[in-house]
Write a protein that holds these residues in place. Structure first.
Motif, PDB file in Angstrom:
ATOM      1  N   ILE A 245      25.853  11.935  -5.780  1.00 55.41           N
ATOM      2  CA  ILE A 245      26.007  13.365  -5.504  1.00 55.41           C
ATOM      3  C   ILE A 245      27.111  13.572  -4.475  1.00 55.41           C
ATOM      4  N   GLU A 246      27.100  12.737  -3.427  1.00 59.91           N
ATOM      5  CA  GLU A 246      28.109  12.849  -2.385  1.00 59.91           C
ATOM      6  C   GLU A 246      29.510  12.607  -2.957  1.00 59.91           C
ATOM      7  N   ARG A 247      29.583  11.612  -3.849  1.00 58.56           N
ATOM      8  CA  ARG A 247      30.875  11.282  -4.450  1.00 58.56           C
ATOM      9  C   ARG A 247      31.396  12.442  -5.288  1.00 58.56           C
ATOM     10  N   PHE A 248      30.497  13.043  -6.096  1.00 55.54           N
ATOM     11  CA  PHE A 248      30.937  14.157  -6.927  1.00 55.54           C
ATOM     12  C   PHE A 248      31.291  15.368  -6.066  1.00 55.54           C
ATOM     13  N   ASP A 249      30.528  15.591  -4.987  1.00 54.87           N
ATOM     14  CA  ASP A 249      30.844  16.700  -4.083  1.00 54.87           C
ATOM     15  C   ASP A 249      32.237  16.514  -3.494  1.00 54.87           C
ATOM     16  N   ALA A 250      32.520  15.275  -3.094  1.00 52.16           N
ATOM     17  CA  ALA A 250      33.836  14.998  -2.517  1.00 52.16           C
ATOM     18  C   ALA A 250      34.930  15.219  -3.556  1.00 52.16           C
ATOM     19  N   MET A 251      34.653  14.789  -4.803  1.00 53.53           N
ATOM     20  CA  MET A 251      35.638  14.971  -5.860  1.00 53.53           C
ATOM     21  C   MET A 251      35.877  16.443  -6.156  1.00 53.53           C
ATOM     22  N   ASN A 252      34.811  17.257  -6.017  1.00 51.79           N
ATOM     23  CA  ASN A 252      34.913  18.671  -6.372  1.00 51.79           C
ATOM     24  C   ASN A 252      35.303  19.546  -5.189  1.00 51.79           C
ATOM     25  N   ALA A 253      35.411  18.939  -3.980  1.00 55.32           N
ATOM     26  CA  ALA A 253      35.652  19.747  -2.780  1.00 55.32           C
ATOM     27  C   ALA A 253      36.893  20.619  -2.942  1.00 55.32           C
ATOM     28  N   ASP A 254      37.963  20.041  -3.470  1.00 53.63           N
ATOM     29  CA  ASP A 254      39.222  20.764  -3.589  1.00 53.63           C
ATOM     30  C   ASP A 254      39.098  21.926  -4.570  1.00 53.63           C
TER      31      ASP A 254
ATOM     32  N   ILE B  36       0.833  -1.205   0.000  1.00 50.99           N
ATOM     33  CA  ILE B  36       0.000   0.000   0.000  1.00 50.99           C
ATOM     34  C   ILE B  36       0.868   1.257   0.000  1.00 50.99           C
ATOM     35  N   ASN B  37       1.885   1.274   0.868  1.00 51.75           N
ATOM     36  CA  ASN B  37       2.799   2.421   0.901  1.00 51.75           C
ATOM     37  C   ASN B  37       4.168   2.000   0.413  1.00 51.75           C
ATOM     38  N   GLY B  38       4.354   1.941  -0.889  1.00 49.88           N
ATOM     39  CA  GLY B  38       5.654   1.574  -1.420  1.00 49.88           C
ATOM     40  C   GLY B  38       5.706   0.124  -1.842  1.00 49.88           C
ATOM     41  N   ALA B  39       6.881  -0.488  -1.687  1.00 51.06           N
ATOM     42  CA  ALA B  39       7.063  -1.861  -2.164  1.00 51.06           C
ATOM     43  C   ALA B  39       7.998  -2.579  -1.208  1.00 51.06           C
ATOM     44  N   THR B  40       8.037  -3.916  -1.335  1.00 52.64           N
ATOM     45  CA  THR B  40       8.984  -4.671  -0.517  1.00 52.64           C
ATOM     46  C   THR B  40      10.389  -4.187  -0.833  1.00 52.64           C
ATOM     47  N   PRO B  41      11.209  -3.932   0.195  1.00 55.31           N
ATOM     48  CA  PRO B  41      12.508  -3.291  -0.052  1.00 55.31           C
ATOM     49  C   PRO B  41      13.566  -4.220  -0.648  1.00 55.31           C
ATOM     50  N   GLY B  42      13.431  -5.534  -0.476  1.00 54.41           N
ATOM     51  CA  GLY B  42      14.484  -6.430  -0.978  1.00 54.41           C
ATOM     52  C   GLY B  42      15.625  -6.518   0.006  1.00 54.41           C
ATOM     53  N   ILE B  43      16.203  -7.723   0.141  1.00 53.32           N
ATOM     54  CA  ILE B  43      17.185  -7.894   1.220  1.00 53.32           C
ATOM     55  C   ILE B  43      18.544  -7.292   0.891  1.00 53.32           C
ATOM     56  N   LEU B  44      18.763  -6.903  -0.389  1.00 51.73           N
ATOM     57  CA  LEU B  44      20.050  -6.278  -0.712  1.00 51.73           C
ATOM     58  C   LEU B  44      20.070  -4.792  -0.363  1.00 51.73           C
ATOM     59  N   GLY B  45      18.887  -4.239  -0.038  1.00 49.64           N
ATOM     60  CA  GLY B  45      18.828  -2.814   0.306  1.00 49.64           C
ATOM     61  C   GLY B  45      19.083  -1.904  -0.880  1.00 49.64           C
ATOM     62  N   PHE B  46      18.789  -2.372  -2.095  1.00 51.09           N
ATOM     63  CA  PHE B  46      19.031  -1.580  -3.298  1.00 51.09           C
ATOM     64  C   PHE B  46      18.014  -0.439  -3.406  1.00 51.09           C
ATOM     65  N   SER B  47      18.468   0.751  -3.745  1.00 55.37           N
ATOM     66  CA  SER B  47      17.574   1.901  -3.908  1.00 55.37           C
ATOM     67  C   SER B  47      18.187   2.881  -4.884  1.00 55.37           C
ATOM     68  N   THR B  48      17.464   3.210  -5.947  1.00 57.02           N
ATOM     69  CA  THR B  48      17.999   4.158  -6.921  1.00 57.02           C
ATOM     70  C   THR B  48      18.178   5.538  -6.283  1.00 57.02           C
ATOM     71  N   ARG B  49      17.261   5.868  -5.357  1.00 50.88           N
ATOM     72  CA  ARG B  49      17.348   7.171  -4.688  1.00 50.88           C
ATOM     73  C   ARG B  49      18.655   7.262  -3.887  1.00 50.88           C
ATOM     74  N   ALA B  50      18.948   6.154  -3.162  1.00 54.20           N
ATOM     75  CA  ALA B  50      20.192   6.143  -2.379  1.00 54.20           C
ATOM     76  C   ALA B  50      21.405   6.184  -3.299  1.00 54.20           C
ATOM     77  N   ASN B  51      21.287   5.534  -4.465  1.00 51.13           N
ATOM     78  CA  ASN B  51      22.399   5.553  -5.422  1.00 51.13           C
ATOM     79  C   ASN B  51      22.675   6.970  -5.908  1.00 51.13           C
ATOM     80  N   VAL B  52      21.594   7.715  -6.201  1.00 46.23           N
ATOM     81  CA  VAL B  52      21.764   9.100  -6.652  1.00 46.23           C
ATOM     82  C   VAL B  52      22.398   9.923  -5.547  1.00 46.23           C
ATOM     83  N   ALA B  53      21.897   9.734  -4.309  1.00 43.08           N
ATOM     84  CA  ALA B  53      22.462  10.481  -3.183  1.00 43.08           C
ATOM     85  C   ALA B  53      23.950  10.164  -3.032  1.00 43.08           C
ATOM     86  N   ALA B  54      24.300   8.899  -3.199  1.00 43.83           N
ATOM     87  CA  ALA B  54      25.713   8.505  -3.077  1.00 43.83           C
ATOM     88  C   ALA B  54      26.528   9.119  -4.206  1.00 43.83           C
TER      89      ALA B  54
END
Lengths: 304, 473
Positions: free
Chosen positions: A84-93, A64-82
């Motif tokens: 963004i974080e990776r590019f921010d870290a790369m661009n920090a300098d 009803i609210n979303g979907a079964t998450p799956g035991i691998l914890g895969f999430s496209t939203r989390a991938n995008v966030a990661a």
């Protein structure tokens, strides 16, 4: 081949009246027995096992609210966030260095990495925060008085430092005490209709447009008495006050008689918010973003 | 509808095939093609080719990350992908040509599935023995002896499979570097995954699936069968000569076929060619070698099983002289395919030699179409991409092929020249300014031609575009 003496075994059995059939018969039509390979069946079972395993591992079954998450914890939203974080870290300098090097010194020849980063990053900042008024192509909107940033005419200065100051503090806003500020009086309250009509013709004349020369000559006196204090005697304007150059081909609100008369009679009061988060509580952009978008705007063809 | 008899199985197990060793002219040809094709496959990535210090020195390299294809002296950039399209069209026409002339000759000799399966058969014979020994082993219990032979065979197969998958990735990166990286665990994950997948497919397809791949998985046999005609050369049995077949010394009233089954035992797909054309047949011609051998022993002419066209059977049965194989190969249909194939090949070769080291694309910036400057002049902006495909940094000058008084300016550059590093693309903003009152400034559209020329004067290129002015109302 009909001229073969020994037909294919299948054909032989068929001719002998004993074909290997499935035993199914519809109105005398029989079905040959051509079984599928067994490995194909196993492949089919394997896909079923794979399908079940997949729905256990990955988000799959709708609830009803979303979907079964799956035991691998895969999430496209989390991938995008990661990402963004990776590019921010790369661009920090490079972002730190962008705020440390003298702004005017960041050119393609002197600091190609900083300059290219600023152009790309500045374009993204511009598209997100500036394009609503100035347009995606930065050509402004004349009817609303949003300036064209591509041309070589600047109200408050076109060096990268002046652009940076304007973006940081904004124009005629109450949020930032350092905002660019000036206010033109509404001359409809101060001048008669005849004087206004005369000064409109004078401005049409000095900007090289078709004008009533007699009225324009009368308008010069009106201009010098009322307008020259800010726009200067020759009409070239004063960037310190944000007073536009009235003699060139570029008009912030339009150069037609009606538009000029409207400007003179009611005045204009264009505003821009402050963007620097350091200079003003209303600001939204960090210093490296401000510098990036300043360099980007400066590179659009009109930078001084 | 009536149902009779016992229920049948809907799925059939694979019938194992134990092809016997054979020797002869077509077997020798197959060995030659096997060594040449495998040799090309394994050796090519290791050939070096000097292109200067800044460019890879691998003769054949598909550099996906930098979007370059290096082939000896040829470099293909993404915008020249039509070369690849042209090669694919040539491959398609080549398939038409070979199939209409020689049937499934691709399947029989050069398909990787055939070549690797052949290699795996060779390993199998070397370890487990020839047909009869393998049949015995198949039926034997799983004792130590059988396990030892099977595990040895699988290990050798696996090594070949790994070498196959391993060689593939060398085409996509510097081979010596990647070779070291693969063994020290420093190569990219995609390299290991590719090697693993190709190892698995080679091992399974070559060792276990074999003819099942051709019969059930591959679309080519069906397409090729549709492209053959009755004049196409294929492997066939001279029915008129062989029948009635039979064993024994008394040959009165008998055909040449002594029913020795030599053609059946050597067949890698497990069919009897004497049954006529079958979809399983990959036309490997090993049955021809096997039968020729037997015919020599019984003192009959070779060619009971032979390369022949389907029309030959009726033709020869009627007692007419044999039609030469070449007469079947050289006919209008194959000539047309050859002409088309060669025409595209010549076209591509010519294109390859006339292409320049410089290329330019011009994308007019149309938001806004034009900008009015303070002196009333009109400016248009163009995003110009300059590709320096030479092997040295070059300086390029952009100019306008027009006698109109346009001014050409480059963003961030003092003059009208810009340096582009070798083997790279530069995006340069170019401004064209038409002075106030000039014809182009007052006209809605003016066609202009942008020229680019390297300062050494060795090459130039141009692109046509449009200048937008502000028409006077």
């Amino acid at each position: 081949m009909s001229d073969h003496k020994t037909p294919h075994p299948e054909e032989q059995r068929l001719l002998a009246g004993d074909p290997e059939t499935t035993g199914h018969s519809w109105d005398g039509i029989k079905e040959f027995n051509n079984p599928l390979p067994r490995w194909w069946l196993w492949t089919f079972y394997a896909t079923i096992v794979w399908g079940i395993a997949y729905t256990v591992m990955y988000p799959a079954w709708p609830l009803i609210n979303g979907a079964t998450p799956g035991i691998l914890g895969f999430s496209t939203r989390a991938n995008v966030a990661a990402d963004i974080e990776r590019f921010d870290a790369m661009n920090a300098d490079i972002r730190t260095r962008l705020t440390e090097v003298e702004l005017a010194a960041i050119t393609l020849d002197a600091h190609p990495d900083l300059y290219n980063y600023a152009i790309q990053g500045g374009a993204a900042v511009f598209a997100t925060w500036c394009s609503q008024c100035h347009g995606a192509g930065a050509a402004g909107v004349q009817a609303a008085g949003y300036p064209n940033l591509l041309d070589d005419d600047w109200l408050w200065g076109g060096t990268v430092d002046e652009i940076h100051f304007t973006i940081s503090h904004g124009i005629r806003n109450a949020d930032d005490p350092d905002a660019r500020y000036s206010e033109m009086p509404a001359f409809g309250d101060l001048l008669g209709d005849a004087d206004i009509a005369a000064v409109v013709q004078y401005l049409r004349n000095v900007s090289g447009q078709a004008a009533d020369v007699t009225l324009a000559a009368a308008g010069e006196a009106v201009y010098l008495e009322n307008c020259a204090a800010c726009h200067l005697d020759d009409g070239a304007g004063d960037r310190f006050l944000g007073a536009p150059n009235l003699t060139d081909a570029i008009w912030l609100y339009g150069g037609s008689e009606a538009a000029i008369e409207h400007s003179v009679r009611f005045a204009r009061f264009g505003v821009m918010p402050p963007w620097s988060a350091q200079a003003s509580s209303a600001g939204r952009l960090s210093e490296d973003q401000l510098r990036a978008v300043s360099i980007y705007v400066h590179s659009l063809g009109g930078g001084e | 509808m009536s149902v009779t008899g016992a229920p049948q199985k809907l799925y059939a197990a694979r019938e194992p095939v134990f092809p016997k060793r054979v020797s002869g002219r077509f077997r020798n040809l197959k060995w030659l093609i096997l060594f040449v094709t495998l040799g090309i496959y394994y050796v090519t990535p290791w050939i070096r080719w000097d292109r200067g210090p800044e460019l890879p020195d691998q003769a054949v390299l598909l550099d996906l990350a930098h979007r370059r294809f290096f082939f000896f002296w040829i470099e293909i950039w993404p915008h020249e992908f039509y070369f690849v399209a042209g090669l694919l069209i040539m491959a398609g026409l080549g398939l038409f040509l070979f199939t209409s002339a020689l049937g499934r000759v691709w399947c029989g000799y050069s398909c990787p599935q055939t070549v690797w399966t052949d290699l795996f058969f060779t390993v199998e014979r070397w370890i487990e023995g020839d047909r009869n020994a393998r049949l015995r082993l198949w039926n034997a219990k799983w004792d130590v002896h059988k396990w030892r032979l099977r595990l040895t065979k699988w290990l050798v197969w696996l090594l070949i499979a790994m070498a196959t998958g391993g060689a593939w990735v060398f085409y996509f990166a510097d081979a010596p570097t990647l070779f070291v990286d693969l063994f020290t665990g420093q190569a990219a994950m995609v390299a290991y995954v590719t090697v693993a997948i190709l190892t698995a497919t080679t091992f399974v397809f070559g060792g276990f699936m074999r003819e099942q791949v051709c019969i059930y998985m591959c679309p080519w046999p069906r397409i090729q069968a549709a492209m053959m005609d009755e004049h196409s050369i294929t492997v066939a049995y001279r029915d008129w000569r062989g029948e009635p077949r039979g064993r024994g010394k008394e040959r009165e009233g008998m055909g040449d076929c002594i029913d020795c089954n030599a053609c059946v035992t050597v067949c890698p797909v497990g069919i009897d060619i004497r049954d006529g054309q079958q979809l399983e047949c990959i036309t490997c011609a090993l049955c021809i070698d096997a039968c020729d051998d037997i015919m020599a022993k019984v003192g009959k002419p070779r060619g009971l099983i032979d390369y022949m066209a389907l029309t030959d059977e009726a033709h020869e049965r009627a007692g007419k002289p044999k039609v030469s194989v070449w007469a079947h190969i050289f006919r209008l249909r194959t000539m047309i395919y050859t002409a088309l194939w060669a025409g595209i090949g010549v076209g591509l070769t010519v294109l390859l030699f006339i292409r320049s080291d410089i290329d330019m694309t011009v994308a007019p910036v149309r938001n806004p179409q034009f900008v009015v400057l303070s002196d009333g002049s009109i400016r248009n902006t163009y995003d110009v991409r300059i590709r320096n495909m030479s092997h040295a940094d070059s300086r390029y000058t952009i100019s306008l092929g027009s006698d109109q008084p346009f001014e050409v300016m480059l963003e961030g550059q003092p003059g009208a020249s810009v340096t582009v590093p070798l083997n790279s693309t530069l995006l340069q903003r170019v401004y064209l300014v038409a002075p106030a009152g000039s014809p182009a400034a007052g006209r809605e559209r003016t066609d202009v031609r942008l020229w680019i020329e390297d300062e050494a004067g060795t090459g130039r290129a141009h692109r046509d575009t449009t200048f937008f002015g502000r028409p006077t109302p």
